[in-house]
Design a protein around this motif. Structure first.
Motif, short mmCIF file in Angstrom:
data_model
loop_
_atom_site.label_atom_id
_atom_site.label_comp_id
_atom_site.label_asym_id
_atom_site.label_seq_id
_atom_site.Cartn_x
_atom_site.Cartn_y
_atom_site.Cartn_z
N LEU A 135 0.83 -1.20 0.00
CA LEU A 135 0.00 0.00 0.00
C LEU A 135 0.87 1.24 0.00
N GLU A 136 0.63 2.14 -0.93
CA GLU A 136 1.32 3.43 -0.98
C GLU A 136 0.45 4.44 -0.24
N ARG A 137 0.92 4.91 0.90
CA ARG A 137 0.10 5.80 1.73
C ARG A 137 -0.15 7.16 1.09
N THR A 138 0.86 7.72 0.44
CA THR A 138 0.71 9.03 -0.19
C THR A 138 1.17 8.98 -1.63
N ILE A 139 0.49 9.74 -2.49
CA ILE A 139 0.85 9.80 -3.90
C ILE A 139 0.73 11.25 -4.39
N GLU A 140 1.41 11.54 -5.48
CA GLU A 140 1.36 12.86 -6.09
C GLU A 140 0.67 12.76 -7.45
N LEU A 141 -0.42 13.50 -7.61
CA LEU A 141 -1.08 13.59 -8.92
C LEU A 141 -1.22 15.08 -9.22
N ASP A 142 -2.46 15.57 -9.34
CA ASP A 142 -2.62 17.02 -9.53
C ASP A 142 -2.32 17.76 -8.23
N THR A 143 -2.42 17.02 -7.12
CA THR A 143 -2.06 17.53 -5.80
C THR A 143 -1.58 16.34 -4.97
N ARG A 144 -1.32 16.57 -3.72
CA ARG A 144 -0.82 15.48 -2.86
C ARG A 144 -2.01 14.77 -2.21
N TYR A 145 -2.10 13.45 -2.42
CA TYR A 145 -3.20 12.66 -1.87
C TYR A 145 -2.67 11.66 -0.85
N ALA A 146 -3.56 11.24 0.06
CA ALA A 146 -3.21 10.21 1.03
C ALA A 146 -4.34 9.20 1.14
N PHE A 147 -3.96 7.97 1.42
CA PHE A 147 -4.93 6.88 1.58
C PHE A 147 -5.73 7.08 2.86
N HIS A 148 -6.98 6.64 2.84
CA HIS A 148 -7.84 6.74 4.02
C HIS A 148 -7.10 6.19 5.24
N PRO A 149 -6.92 7.00 6.29
CA PRO A 149 -6.09 6.58 7.43
C PRO A 149 -6.70 5.56 8.37
N ASN A 150 -8.02 5.39 8.31
CA ASN A 150 -8.67 4.48 9.26
C ASN A 150 -9.93 3.89 8.64
N LEU A 151 -9.77 2.77 7.94
CA LEU A 151 -10.90 2.17 7.23
C LEU A 151 -11.97 1.65 8.19
N SER A 152 -11.63 1.43 9.45
CA SER A 152 -12.65 0.98 10.40
C SER A 152 -13.64 2.11 10.70
N ARG A 153 -13.30 3.34 10.28
CA ARG A 153 -14.20 4.48 10.49
C ARG A 153 -14.69 5.05 9.16
N ILE A 154 -14.68 4.24 8.12
CA ILE A 154 -15.16 4.69 6.83
C ILE A 154 -16.64 5.04 6.92
N THR A 155 -17.06 6.09 6.26
CA THR A 155 -18.46 6.52 6.35
C THR A 155 -19.35 5.65 5.47
N LEU A 156 -20.64 5.69 5.74
CA LEU A 156 -21.60 4.93 4.96
C LEU A 156 -21.59 5.39 3.51
N ALA A 157 -21.44 6.70 3.29
CA ALA A 157 -21.41 7.23 1.93
C ALA A 157 -20.22 6.70 1.15
N GLU A 158 -19.05 6.67 1.79
CA GLU A 158 -17.85 6.14 1.14
C GLU A 158 -18.04 4.67 0.79
N PHE A 159 -18.49 3.89 1.77
CA PHE A 159 -18.63 2.45 1.55
C PHE A 159 -19.68 2.16 0.48
N ALA A 160 -20.81 2.87 0.53
CA ALA A 160 -21.89 2.64 -0.43
C ALA A 160 -21.43 2.94 -1.86
N ASP A 161 -20.69 4.03 -2.03
CA ASP A 161 -20.21 4.39 -3.37
C ASP A 161 -19.20 3.37 -3.89
N ILE A 162 -18.30 2.93 -3.03
CA ILE A 162 -17.31 1.92 -3.45
C ILE A 162 -18.01 0.61 -3.79
N GLU A 163 -18.96 0.22 -2.95
CA GLU A 163 -19.69 -1.03 -3.19
C GLU A 163 -20.44 -0.99 -4.51
#
Length: 236
Positions: free
Chosen positions: A77-105
């Motif tokens: 897993l790459e925690r941070t990446i550079e694209l148009d700006t600096r991005y980071a991976f979700h730091p705590n998936l155990s606290r992912i929101t319902l909206a995030e999970f629903a959209d991914i699903e």
């Protein structure tokens, strides 16, 4: 006049967009597949590929084929990446929101490969605060950042997808275990007999497993902290 081209060494040199374009090449015509694959991954035109010597085309095609076949390998897993700006991976998936999970699903039900840029745009978000090895990302707002994440390295995307899928399975399993555990008479309870939930369910379940003499593999940092560190591999 001879032209020097750069051949990718691995999936860290290939973007999601390039990979999807290669996958979309129709099967059946082997020469066309090789020519278009070289053109896409080496940033040259099809005419330039056709002007190459046959032995060079065969060599480059073989190298690229070997790289594409590594799709199923394990990538960190790459925690941070550079694209148009600096991005980071979700730091705590155990606290992912319902909206995030629903959209991914929803996206994964159709096809993870097809919607990989959209899924990565949910799991990675712009960094709004960063101190050394720790960071905080933007709250999820449903914005489609797939145009930016088409340029994400394929190896980074595979590492993130695998980590999310593994963690999702573990979280689902933990929730199921918790549901079963609270029915056990020996589970820690309050004075009124209700399950003890004064701390997080995850920690309560862990304590219960320890009481029962079970061992537990220590989860990764990303599951417990609201902030997390950088990975050691540099982006290309």
């Amino acid at each position: 006049m001879k032209k020097t081209i750069t051949i990718p060494e691995d999936l860290y040199d290939i973007t999601i967009d390039q990979y999807r374009r290669v996958q979309a090449i129709p099967e059946g015509d082997e020469l066309r597949q090789v020519v278009e694959t070289i053109a896409i991954l080496c940033h040259v035109t099809k005419d330039e590929v056709m002007a190459m010597e046959k032995k060079d085309i065969q060599h480059i095609g073989g190298v690229l084929g070997g790289i594409i076949d590594k799709y199923d390998e394990d990538y960190p897993l790459e925690r941070t990446i550079e694209l148009d700006t600096r991005y980071a991976f979700h730091p705590n998936l155990s606290r992912i929101t319902l909206a995030e999970f629903a959209d991914i699903e929803t996206l994964c039900k159709d096809s993870l490969d097809t919607h990989l840029p959209q899924v990565m745009g949910i799991l990675y978000r712009p960094i709004v605060e960063e101190h050394g090895d720790f960071y905080r990302i933007e709250d999820y707002d449903g914005e489609d950042r797939s145009e930016y994440f088409k340029e994400m390295k394929m190896a980074h995307a595979l590492g993130a997808a695998a980590f999310f899928l593994r963690t999702g399975t573990e979280l689902a399993g933990a929730l199921d275990s918790f549901s079963k555990a609270v029915k056990d008479p020996s589970y820690p309870r309050n004075t009124d007999g209700s399950p003890r939930l004064s701390i997080s369910q995850g920690r309560t379940l862990l304590n219960y497993r320890r009481l029962k003499g079970r061992t537990s593999r220590r989860p990764s940092r990303g599951l417990h902290t609201n902030k997390t560190g950088h990975s050691s591999r540099n982006n290309k």
